[in-house]
Write a protein that holds these residues in place. Sequence first.
Motif, PDB file in Angstrom:
ATOM      1  N   ILE A 150       1.009  -1.264  -0.284  1.00 36.44           N
ATOM      2  CA  ILE A 150       0.387  -0.530   0.013  1.00 36.44           C
ATOM      3  C   ILE A 150       1.258   1.479  -0.167  1.00 36.44           C
ATOM      4  CG2 ILE A 150      -2.485  -0.989   0.507  1.00 36.44           C
ATOM      5  CD1 ILE A 150      -1.401  -0.121   3.286  1.00 36.44           C
ATOM      6  N   ASP A 151       2.319   0.763  -0.273  1.00 37.30           N
ATOM      7  CA  ASP A 151       3.571   1.992  -0.289  1.00 37.30           C
ATOM      8  C   ASP A 151       3.109   1.970  -1.909  1.00 37.30           C
ATOM      9  OD1 ASP A 151       5.322   4.067  -0.694  1.00 37.30           O
ATOM     10  OD2 ASP A 151       6.440   2.592   0.496  1.00 37.30           O
ATOM     11  N   ILE A 152       1.868   2.908  -2.294  1.00 33.24           N
ATOM     12  CA  ILE A 152       1.643   2.804  -4.129  1.00 33.24           C
ATOM     13  C   ILE A 152       3.037   3.283  -4.728  1.00 33.24           C
ATOM     14  CG2 ILE A 152       0.793   3.057  -6.188  1.00 33.24           C
ATOM     15  CD1 ILE A 152      -0.339   0.573  -4.223  1.00 33.24           C
ATOM     16  N   THR A 153       3.711   4.692  -4.390  1.00 32.82           N
ATOM     17  CA  THR A 153       4.823   5.460  -4.848  1.00 32.82           C
ATOM     18  C   THR A 153       5.954   4.723  -4.258  1.00 32.82           C
ATOM     19  OG1 THR A 153       5.222   6.928  -3.161  1.00 32.82           O
ATOM     20  CG2 THR A 153       3.364   7.823  -4.739  1.00 32.82           C
ATOM     21  N   GLY A 154       5.956   3.966  -3.981  1.00 32.93           N
ATOM     22  CA  GLY A 154       7.479   3.497  -3.569  1.00 32.93           C
ATOM     23  C   GLY A 154       8.192   4.500  -2.435  1.00 32.93           C
ATOM     24  N   ASN A 155       7.443   5.475  -2.064  1.00 35.32           N
ATOM     25  CA  ASN A 155       8.152   6.253  -1.603  1.00 35.32           C
ATOM     26  C   ASN A 155       7.723   6.669   0.141  1.00 35.32           C
ATOM     27  OD1 ASN A 155      10.330   8.371  -0.948  1.00 35.32           O
ATOM     28  ND2 ASN A 155       9.111  10.279  -1.493  1.00 35.32           N
ATOM     29  N   LYS A 156       7.557   5.540   0.683  1.00 37.59           N
ATOM     30  CA  LYS A 156       6.918   5.601   1.679  1.00 37.59           C
ATOM     31  C   LYS A 156       5.589   6.201   2.474  1.00 37.59           C
ATOM     32  CE  LYS A 156      11.023   4.163   4.644  1.00 37.59           C
ATOM     33  NZ  LYS A 156      11.517   3.792   2.945  1.00 37.59           N
ATOM     34  N   ASN A 157       4.848   6.508   0.653  1.00 35.10           N
ATOM     35  CA  ASN A 157       3.626   7.205   1.175  1.00 35.10           C
ATOM     36  C   ASN A 157       1.975   6.149   1.502  1.00 35.10           C
ATOM     37  OD1 ASN A 157       4.653  10.283   1.057  1.00 35.10           O
ATOM     38  ND2 ASN A 157       4.603   9.412  -1.094  1.00 35.10           N
ATOM     39  N   ILE A 158       2.198   5.477   2.162  1.00 31.49           N
ATOM     40  CA  ILE A 158       1.484   4.348   2.934  1.00 31.49           C
ATOM     41  C   ILE A 158       0.088   5.498   2.755  1.00 31.49           C
ATOM     42  CG2 ILE A 158       0.867   2.739   4.305  1.00 31.49           C
ATOM     43  CD1 ILE A 158       3.939   2.625   3.767  1.00 31.49           C
ATOM     44  N   GLU A 159      -0.832   4.167   2.501  1.00 36.03           N
ATOM     45  CA  GLU A 159      -2.664   4.350   2.326  1.00 36.03           C
ATOM     46  C   GLU A 159      -3.161   4.294   3.656  1.00 36.03           C
ATOM     47  OE1 GLU A 159      -3.138   6.465  -0.643  1.00 36.03           O
ATOM     48  OE2 GLU A 159      -2.470   5.346  -2.256  1.00 36.03           O
TER      49      GLU A 159
ATOM     50  N   ASN B 150      14.688   3.973  -1.255  1.00 39.15           N
ATOM     51  CA  ASN B 150      15.018   4.541  -0.764  1.00 39.15           C
ATOM     52  C   ASN B 150      16.745   5.330  -1.524  1.00 39.15           C
ATOM     53  OD1 ASN B 150      16.556   7.158   0.604  1.00 39.15           O
ATOM     54  ND2 ASN B 150      16.175   5.947   2.522  1.00 39.15           N
ATOM     55  N   LYS B 151      16.593   6.760  -2.149  1.00 36.57           N
ATOM     56  CA  LYS B 151      17.656   6.299  -3.449  1.00 36.57           C
ATOM     57  C   LYS B 151      18.786   6.881  -2.710  1.00 36.57           C
ATOM     58  CE  LYS B 151      15.249   5.214  -6.600  1.00 36.57           C
ATOM     59  NZ  LYS B 151      15.626   3.245  -7.375  1.00 36.57           N
ATOM     60  N   THR B 152      18.771   7.754  -1.232  1.00 41.18           N
ATOM     61  CA  THR B 152      19.814   8.451  -0.560  1.00 41.18           C
ATOM     62  C   THR B 152      21.009   7.322  -0.553  1.00 41.18           C
ATOM     63  OG1 THR B 152      18.984   8.074   1.802  1.00 41.18           O
ATOM     64  CG2 THR B 152      18.739  10.151   0.156  1.00 41.18           C
ATOM     65  N   GLN B 153      20.460   5.743  -0.171  1.00 42.30           N
ATOM     66  CA  GLN B 153      20.928   4.494  -0.262  1.00 42.30           C
ATOM     67  C   GLN B 153      22.661   4.727  -1.018  1.00 42.30           C
ATOM     68  OE1 GLN B 153      20.866   3.498   2.852  1.00 42.30           O
ATOM     69  NE2 GLN B 153      19.091   3.500   3.616  1.00 42.30           N
ATOM     70  N   LYS B 154      22.452   5.055  -2.337  1.00 34.83           N
ATOM     71  CA  LYS B 154      23.271   4.701  -2.998  1.00 34.83           C
ATOM     72  C   LYS B 154      24.553   5.526  -2.463  1.00 34.83           C
ATOM     73  CE  LYS B 154      22.238   9.115  -5.778  1.00 34.83           C
ATOM     74  NZ  LYS B 154      21.626   9.816  -6.327  1.00 34.83           N
ATOM     75  N   PHE B 155      24.238   6.404  -1.742  1.00 37.23           N
ATOM     76  CA  PHE B 155      26.033   7.273  -0.998  1.00 37.23           C
ATOM     77  C   PHE B 155      26.167   5.856   0.091  1.00 37.23           C
ATOM     78  CE2 PHE B 155      22.884  10.904  -1.897  1.00 37.23           C
ATOM     79  CZ  PHE B 155      23.747  11.721  -2.763  1.00 37.23           C
ATOM     80  N   SER B 156      26.122   4.917   0.796  1.00 42.50           N
ATOM     81  CA  SER B 156      26.194   4.058   1.516  1.00 42.50           C
ATOM     82  C   SER B 156      27.045   2.711   0.838  1.00 42.50           C
ATOM     83  CB  SER B 156      25.920   4.333   2.447  1.00 42.50           C
ATOM     84  OG  SER B 156      25.117   5.473   3.301  1.00 42.50           O
ATOM     85  N   ASN B 157      26.872   2.797  -0.712  1.00 42.00           N
ATOM     86  CA  ASN B 157      27.070   1.473  -0.723  1.00 42.00           C
ATOM     87  C   ASN B 157      28.131   0.960  -0.892  1.00 42.00           C
ATOM     88  OD1 ASN B 157      28.183  -0.702  -2.910  1.00 42.00           O
ATOM     89  ND2 ASN B 157      27.052   0.222  -4.744  1.00 42.00           N
ATOM     90  N   PRO B 158      28.014  -0.721   0.353  1.00 41.23           N
ATOM     91  CA  PRO B 158      29.280  -0.336   0.657  1.00 41.23           C
ATOM     92  C   PRO B 158      30.997  -1.005   0.142  1.00 41.23           C
ATOM     93  CG  PRO B 158      27.747  -1.823   1.230  1.00 41.23           C
ATOM     94  CD  PRO B 158      27.625  -1.681   0.068  1.00 41.23           C
ATOM     95  N   PHE B 159      30.422  -1.223  -0.903  1.00 41.93           N
ATOM     96  CA  PHE B 159      31.698  -1.315  -2.325  1.00 41.93           C
ATOM     97  C   PHE B 159      32.387   0.060  -3.214  1.00 41.93           C
ATOM     98  CE2 PHE B 159      29.876  -5.444  -2.565  1.00 41.93           C
ATOM     99  CZ  PHE B 159      30.636  -5.815  -2.601  1.00 41.93           C
ATOM    100  N   LEU B 160      31.748   0.971  -1.576  1.00 41.41           N
ATOM    101  CA  LEU B 160      32.726   2.279  -2.498  1.00 41.41           C
ATOM    102  C   LEU B 160      33.532   2.782  -1.064  1.00 41.41           C
ATOM    103  CD1 LEU B 160      29.205   4.918  -2.646  1.00 41.41           C
ATOM    104  CD2 LEU B 160      30.650   4.075  -4.640  1.00 41.41           C
ATOM    105  N   PHE B 161      33.644   1.909  -0.266  1.00 45.08           N
ATOM    106  CA  PHE B 161      34.625   1.936   0.363  1.00 45.08           C
ATOM    107  C   PHE B 161      36.179   1.069   0.423  1.00 45.08           C
ATOM    108  CE2 PHE B 161      30.925   2.887   3.022  1.00 45.08           C
ATOM    109  CZ  PHE B 161      30.572   4.172   3.699  1.00 45.08           C
ATOM    110  N   GLU B 162      35.745   0.630  -1.130  1.00 41.18           N
ATOM    111  CA  GLU B 162      37.247  -0.366  -1.340  1.00 41.18           C
ATOM    112  C   GLU B 162      38.263   0.223  -1.446  1.00 41.18           C
ATOM    113  OE1 GLU B 162      35.773  -2.641  -4.295  1.00 41.18           O
ATOM    114  OE2 GLU B 162      37.943  -4.093  -3.191  1.00 41.18           O
ATOM    115  N   ASN B 163      37.980   1.478  -2.103  1.00 43.90           N
ATOM    116  CA  ASN B 163      38.780   2.213  -2.740  1.00 43.90           C
ATOM    117  C   ASN B 163      39.227   3.157  -1.465  1.00 43.90           C
ATOM    118  OD1 ASN B 163      39.365   2.560  -5.754  1.00 43.90           O
ATOM    119  ND2 ASN B 163      37.356   3.770  -5.978  1.00 43.90           N
TER     120      ASN B 163
END
Lengths: 271, 268
Positions: A150-159, B150-163
């Motif tokens: 029910i998080d339709i947008t995938g952005n934690k906007n639960i209905e 959650n797109k912000t998780q791209k900043f904490s990809n474990p493999f970024l720490f290899e360098n």
Amino acid sequence: MTTKTSINFFDLNFWFGENYLSQKYSLSEKKTLEILSKRKKQKNITFTLISNFLSLFYDAEIGNKLTAKLINQTEFMQAGASGILFMEQNYFFNPGEFGKWLKRSYEKGFKLLKISPKTHKYPFELSLFSYFYEIMDSCNFPLMISIDEIDITGNKNIEWDKIAKIANLYDNMPVIIDGGQSKELMYNCYLLSLLNNTSNVYFETHNLLGYNQIEDLADFKGADRLVFGSCYPFFDDSLAVSRIVNSGLDEKGKNKIALLNLKKIIDNIII
Amino acid sequence: MILYNLENKVKDYVIIDTHLHIGSPAYLYMPSNNRDAVINLSKKFGVKKAICSTHSSFFTINFGLNELLQILKRYRDFLFGYFVFNPNYDDLSLNLLKEHLDNKSIVGIKIHPSWHLCYPDDKRYEKFWNLAQERQLPVLTHSWNPEVANKTQKFSNPFLFENIIKKYPDLKLILAHAGGRGDMLYKVIDLIEKYENLYVDFAGDVFVPGLIEEYVGRVGSERLLFGTDMPWTDLRFHLAHIFNLDLNEKEIKNILGINAIKLFKLGI
């Protein structure tokens, strides 16, 4: 140091079958039986409602058929298994058949209907799904839905509001929410409001991970509105069991969450 | 049917929680969350010492640091602290860190690339990495699978720490949450296997059956740390998890406390 517990558990969140995303999370028929039997003996998980990965990831109809085949085997019955039915899309085309299908499924060992509106791309809103809710309400058949669905947008906007409206209009139909892959802690205020504004919404426990969250929710509205789930194989079922056993609740509350609340919901089905 | 009575079970172990948060977690409401309650629950379930960061430190430099210093003073029999480095205030944050290097209660540094929206190899982190290596301060970093909503998780990809590990070979780095979700949890084992100064914790909601046993089988138990992420995840889940692992006593003791005592030089 170990101790025995007299608490028995009824797990409504157990996944089996082929998970196409990862072999690590896949459970063959043989392995499923082995695990169900073992945990019945060792962890007091006496009953389990099982969900088939194929019902969610591939096709509900095919997944349901495979689940039915499994739960009707004597060994699986002895291991305490019954099934979770996934909504099949052909009933949007043949809604008149839904009630009969629900009855047949119940007789085959399915005790709960799970809807997956996001993954399977169908509506769950009152205006578009009410025909099915009415039938379920008429026989007290429980509905289960994951927060992820029910998080339709995938952005934690639960209905949440839609859930509250559905539960209030069909108050004979228990509505069980499971936390999916989210941390339900993030939605504490919504959880409290839903409990306060409905009488038939229940929360499954595996993702009530936050500090004292189970006790807080039980303190707020009593232990009657929580039902045990492990989310195996994504989570270790030992810790789901242990969390209830080691909670700050009294024995009555622990037993309600562990088994009695769900048993009452299922015993109440009249179909 | 046998289950652990956790309160009794923990008496046989030295437990160090290396991943604890104290204070108001901003927008998250938790009815029972207060410092005393969290610390009392930790003590009740056998935690001897905990290393914490304040939630406020992720949002505000001075207020966060002051809150940390206050609680370290108040709970000095129990708490050690992480200084939270904010790359968006790199000079200020670094100078404050330098000022508190002699504070014996601050035993490590926490970074959160996803929270601060800054990749770990960004130049704003550069002086910080140098200092952490030079002063041998363990760094606990958030790490997560970027393939999530959650797109912000791209900043904490474990493999970024290899360098980072390659560039700073003496740095002691802990990948919190072991990559967080899905198959990333298993891919991180390759990194731990490859770099001997890399550590990992399973804080938060990483409760995959068989995962820790696979780590121990491949890299041993000496670089696995016990962390809860309280109050985000209740300690009781983590203890049940550890005590139900298919590991020997030495391995369990290493994970629960011995590794942390050595890494953070806790002297207990």
